[in-house]
Design an enzyme around this catalytic site. Structure first.
Site, short mmCIF file in Angstrom:
data_model
loop_
_atom_site.label_atom_id
_atom_site.label_comp_id
_atom_site.label_asym_id
_atom_site.label_seq_id
_atom_site.Cartn_x
_atom_site.Cartn_y
_atom_site.Cartn_z
N TRP A 1 0.84 -1.21 0.00
CA TRP A 1 0.00 0.00 0.00
C TRP A 1 0.86 1.24 0.00
O TRP A 1 0.61 2.18 -0.75
CB TRP A 1 -0.96 -0.01 1.19
N ASP B 1 -1.59 6.61 6.30
CA ASP B 1 -2.67 5.69 5.91
C ASP B 1 -2.92 4.80 7.14
O ASP B 1 -2.05 4.04 7.56
CB ASP B 1 -2.18 4.85 4.72
N LYS C 1 -11.99 -2.15 7.06
CA LYS C 1 -11.17 -3.00 7.93
C LYS C 1 -11.69 -2.95 9.36
O LYS C 1 -11.94 -3.97 9.97
CB LYS C 1 -9.69 -2.54 7.90
C1 PLP Z 1 -7.03 -2.11 2.35
C2 PLP Z 1 -6.01 -1.07 2.39
C3 PLP Z 1 -5.88 -0.11 1.37
C4 PLP Z 1 -6.77 -0.10 0.14
O1 PLP Z 1 -8.02 0.29 0.48
P1 PLP Z 1 -9.16 0.50 -0.64
O2 PLP Z 1 -10.24 1.08 0.20
O3 PLP Z 1 -9.47 -0.86 -1.17
O4 PLP Z 1 -8.64 1.41 -1.67
C5 PLP Z 1 -4.91 0.87 1.50
N1 PLP Z 1 -4.11 0.91 2.57
C6 PLP Z 1 -4.19 -0.01 3.56
C7 PLP Z 1 -3.28 0.09 4.73
C8 PLP Z 1 -5.14 -1.01 3.50
O5 PLP Z 1 -5.22 -1.92 4.49
#
Ligand code: PLP
Length: 361
Positions: free
Chosen positions: A102, A172, A196
Site C-alpha cells: 500500500w 494511511d 477494515k
Molecule cells: C485495504 C487497504 C488499502 C486499500 O483500500 P481501498 O479502500 O481498497 O482502496 C490501503 N491501505 C491499507 C493500509 C489497507 O489496508
C-alpha cells in the site's frame, strides 16, 4: 444460524450487535417508515445520522477542533492521489517510507504529480520490519512525509512514529483506525478505508488539519479537492449513506459496549498476545515479522511448508475459521484480528492450531 470466525483482512468481520441492530432497523429506521438505504441524504433524519457519526468519531478519537472529518468514497486508494494533489503543492516534494504494497502504491501515485522520493524501504526482507529512519533522512523542504501506519499484508505496525522534524506527517491508517488511541495532533492528515475496522466497504474517512485544505493543484478534479468536501460537510454529492450509518453503529459499539479506545486497545493486545505467544512457542508455526514491529491487527504466519499451509487453511475453513489464507504475494497464512473479532475467536483459533500442530509434526 451458524456464524464462522472470519479472519478476513478486509472487508472484515463486524460486531454482531451492530449487524443485529441494522437488521432490526432495516425496514423502518426510527419510525421514519424507510430503510436508511432508501432515504434522501438531504433529509432531516439522514442529517442526524451523518452528524452523529462525525460527532462520535471526534469524541472517540479525540480529534482536535482544527481538524476536518471528511466522509468520502473511492477507497484509501483514491487518497494515494488526493494527498499529493492537495498537499504536495508548496515545494512539489514529498517523502515516502515504503513498508509494503500500500505504501508503495501511494508512492507510485504521488510520483505522477511531483517529486516524490522513497527515503526508506523494508522491501529487502519482504517488508517484515519497519525501517528505522531518523530526521536527517527527510528533505526539510518536503511538503509532507507519508507512512502506512499498519501494513495489512505484511503484518507490521509503527509502534512509534518517525521523527520528521518540521515536515508534516501523513498516514494511511486503514487497517488500524480505532484499534487504539492515536494522537491526531501529530498528523497533518490521516486517512482510512472503512472496510477494515469501521464499516463495510464504500466509505473513506479523511481527518485533515484545516490549514492543509485549500491549496490543491489546478489540475485537481473537483471531487478530489478536500475543500469541496470540507465546504459542504461531506455532502457535495451523495455520500455513501448506508455505510456511514453502519460506521455510526460501530462507533456506538466502541463507545458504549467496549468502553472507548483504551479499552479497545487492551482487548486487541490480549488477542494479539494469545496468537503471538502461541507462534513463539510453536514447533510447527512461526510468525513472519520481527517481534518489535508486530501488528495488533494482522498476524501473518507460516509452517515453512507450502503443502502443509494449504492443508491448514483447508481444515481451518472446514472447522469454521475462514479467510486465513495469506496474501497472494506472501503465501502462508494471515489472521486479521480486527476490533470486531471476539477474544473467544482467537482462543479457539489457537486451540485449533495446537491440535493441528500435534497431528502434523
Ligand atoms: C485495504 C487497504 C488499502 C486499500 O483500500 P481501498 O479502500 O481498497 O482502496 C490501503 N491501505 C491499507 C493500509 C489497507 O489496508
Amino acid at each position: 444460524m451458524s456464524r464462522v470466525y472470519n479472519f478476513s483482512a478486509g472487508p472484515s468481520v463486524l460486531p454482531e450487535s451492530v449487524l443485529t441492530k441494522a437488521a432490526a432497523e432495516m425496514l423502518d429506521y426510527e419510525g421514519s417508515g424507510q430503510s436508511v438505504m432508501e432515504m434522501s441524504h438531504r433529509s432531516k433524519v439522514y442529517d442526524s445520522i451523518i452528524k452523529e457519526a462525525e460527532r462520535l468519531l471526534r469524541e472517540i478519537m479525540q480529534i482536535p477542533d482544527n481538524y476536518k472529518v471528511l466522509f468520502l468514497q473511492g477507497g484509501a486508494s483514491s487518497q494515494f492521489a488526493m494527498v499529493p494533489m492537495n498537499l504536495m503543492t508548496k515545494n512539489g516534494k514529498a517523502d515516502y517510507i515504503l513498508t509494503g504494497q500500500w505504501a508503495t502504491k501511494a508512492f507510485k501515485e504521488a510520483s505522477r504529480y511531483g517529486d516524490a522520493v522513497a527515503v526508506a524501504s523494508s522491501k529487502d526482507k519482504t517488508f517484515s520490519y519497519i525501517p528505522k529512519v531518523d530526521k536527517s533522512a527527510f528533505r526539510p523542504d518536503a511538503d509532507y512525509v507519508h507512512i502506512c501506519m499498519n501494513n495489512t499484508i505484511y503484518g507490521t505496525v509503527y509502534h512509534e512514529l518517525p521523527d520528521t522534524g518540521d515536515v508534516p506527517l501523513v498516514a494511511d491508517i486503514s487497517s488500524c483506525i480505532l484499534s487504539k488511541p492515536i494522537d491526531v495532533s501529530k498528523f497533518a492528515l490521516l486517512y482510512a478505508g472503512a472496510q477494515k475496522n469501521m464499516a463495510p466497504a464504500g466509505l473513506t474517512v479523511v481527518i485533515v488539519r484545516e490549514d492543509f485544505i485549500g491549496n490543491a493543484m489546478d489540475i485537481t478534479p473537483t471531487m478530489f479537492n478536500y475543500k469541496t468536501h470540507a465546504d459542504n460537510d461531506s455532502m457535495f454529492n451523495t455520500p455513501p449513506c448506508y455505510t456511514i450509518y453502519i460506521a455510526k453503529l460501530v462507533l456506538e459499539w466502541i463507545k458504549n459496549e467496549v468502553g472507548g479506545l483504551e479499552k479497545m486497545q487492551e482487548i486487541n493486545e490480549k488477542k494479539a498476545a494469545l496468537l503471538y505467544d502461541f507462534l513463539d512457542n510453536s514447533k510447527l508455526f512461526k510468525g513472519t515479522v520481527v517481534p518489535e514491529d508486530r501488528s495488533l491487527m494482522n498476524v501473518p504466519f507460516v509452517t515453512g511448508n507450502e503443502e502443509l499451509d494449504a492443508k491448514f487453511v483447508k481444515e481451518a475453513t472446514a472447522a469454521g475459521f475462514v479467510n486465513l489464507k495469506g496474501h497472494r504475494t506472501v503465501g502462508g497464512m494471515r489472521a486479521s484480528i480486527y476490533n470486531a473479532m471476539p477474544v473467544e475467536g482467537v482462543e479457539k483459533l489457537v486451540a485449533f492450531m495446537k491440535d493441528f500442530e500435534e497431528k502434523n509434526s
